[in-house]
Design an enzyme around this catalytic site. Structure first.
Site, PDB file in Angstrom:
ATOM      1  N   CYS A   1       0.812  -1.216   0.000  1.00  0.00           N
ATOM      2  CA  CYS A   1       0.000   0.000   0.000  1.00  0.00           C
ATOM      3  C   CYS A   1       0.851   1.274   0.000  1.00  0.00           C
ATOM      4  O   CYS A   1       1.496   1.564  -1.004  1.00  0.00           O
ATOM      5  CB  CYS A   1      -0.946  -0.075   1.188  1.00  0.00           C
ATOM      6  SG  CYS A   1      -2.496   0.707   0.876  1.00  0.00           S
ATOM      7  N   HIS A  45      -3.364  -5.683   1.760  1.00  0.00           N
ATOM      8  CA  HIS A  45      -2.684  -5.854   3.051  1.00  0.00           C
ATOM      9  C   HIS A  45      -2.593  -7.318   3.486  1.00  0.00           C
ATOM     10  O   HIS A  45      -3.435  -7.789   4.248  1.00  0.00           O
ATOM     11  CB  HIS A  45      -3.420  -5.050   4.128  1.00  0.00           C
ATOM     12  CG  HIS A  45      -3.283  -3.587   3.975  1.00  0.00           C
ATOM     13  ND1 HIS A  45      -2.286  -2.861   4.585  1.00  0.00           N
ATOM     14  CD2 HIS A  45      -3.993  -2.700   3.249  1.00  0.00           C
ATOM     15  CE1 HIS A  45      -2.399  -1.588   4.260  1.00  0.00           C
ATOM     16  NE2 HIS A  45      -3.428  -1.467   3.439  1.00  0.00           N
ATOM     17  N   GLU A  69      -0.803  -8.479   5.668  1.00  0.00           N
ATOM     18  CA  GLU A  69      -0.572  -8.547   7.119  1.00  0.00           C
ATOM     19  C   GLU A  69      -1.870  -8.585   7.915  1.00  0.00           C
ATOM     20  O   GLU A  69      -1.859  -8.869   9.111  1.00  0.00           O
ATOM     21  CB  GLU A  69       0.300  -7.368   7.577  1.00  0.00           C
ATOM     22  CG  GLU A  69      -0.385  -6.025   7.689  1.00  0.00           C
ATOM     23  CD  GLU A  69      -0.558  -5.277   6.360  1.00  0.00           C
ATOM     24  OE1 GLU A  69      -0.355  -5.888   5.294  1.00  0.00           O
ATOM     25  OE2 GLU A  69      -0.912  -4.087   6.405  1.00  0.00           O
TER      26      GLU A  69
END
Ligand code: GLN
Length: 189
Positions: A82, A172, A174
């Site tokens: 991002c 994302h 994560e």
């Protein structure tokens, strides 16, 4: 990767989630907050999401910008999400800013507008099925140079890419418990 020691840029944004995901994937993450953190040998670098303009400015103020750019140019494996992808992009659409400029793609910030500000899909990534992808005020990848490999797309535009030592995501990894993107990074690096 030799020791799987991964520096996670921790000046702003969603870095702690990467630290946890890397640890869960068997790596040894540490946080990069200031110049002396770069003294530590590392096998890879994570550039997290957040605000690219704030991160870029902090990198310059902290003296981290030039050494990190040099390390990326010299082939340090990078995993960027991002805002991190925006920092790497060679061009930002309708914006003269270039940060590291090491990834030959054009990105557009906040490309999905208000209505699609935040959304999730599950799709193929890098030939792997059913990878959860969460987008948060995500950039789009408007175009890529021919030597950039597209690893996933949404609505006809690339959402993750591989180029030399760089894995870049508009979404994302994560935020999911699916560690396959990290495992791929650790294996390839
Ligand atoms: N919109 C942010 C930027 O332009 C990126 C969003 C994110 O990292 N989640 O920097």
């Amino acid at each position: 990767m030799k020791q799987n020691v991964i520096g996670v840029l921790a000046v702003q944004g969603a870095f702690i989630e990467h630290v946890h995901a890397l640890a869960n994937a068997g790596a040894k993450p540490f946080e990069i907050r200031q110049l002396r953190d770069l003294d530590r040998p590392m096998d890879g670098l994570v550039l997290p999401g957040g605000e690219s303009t704030v991160q870029g400015k902090l990198l310059r103020d902290l003296g981290l910008f030039n050494p990190l750019q040099e390390m990326i140019r010299n082939g340090l494996p990078v995993f960027a999400t991002c805002a991190g992808l925006i920092l790497l992009a060679r061009e930002i659409a309708d914006d003269p800013t270039v940060w590291f400029g090491t990834l030959p793609v054009t990105v557009r910030r906040n490309a999905y507008g208000r209505q699609l500000g935040s959304f999730s899909v599950t799709d193929d990534w890098n030939g792997l099925p059913q990878v959860p992808m969460t987008f948060i005020r995500a950039p789009s990848i408007e175009s890529v140079s021919p030597d950039v490999e597209v690893l996933s797309s949404f609505r006809g535009k690339a959402t993750s890419v591989r180029y030399r030592n760089i894995l870049g995501f508009t979404w994302h990894p994560e935020l999911s418990s699916d560690l396959r993107p990290y495992q791929t990074f650790l294996k390839e690096g």
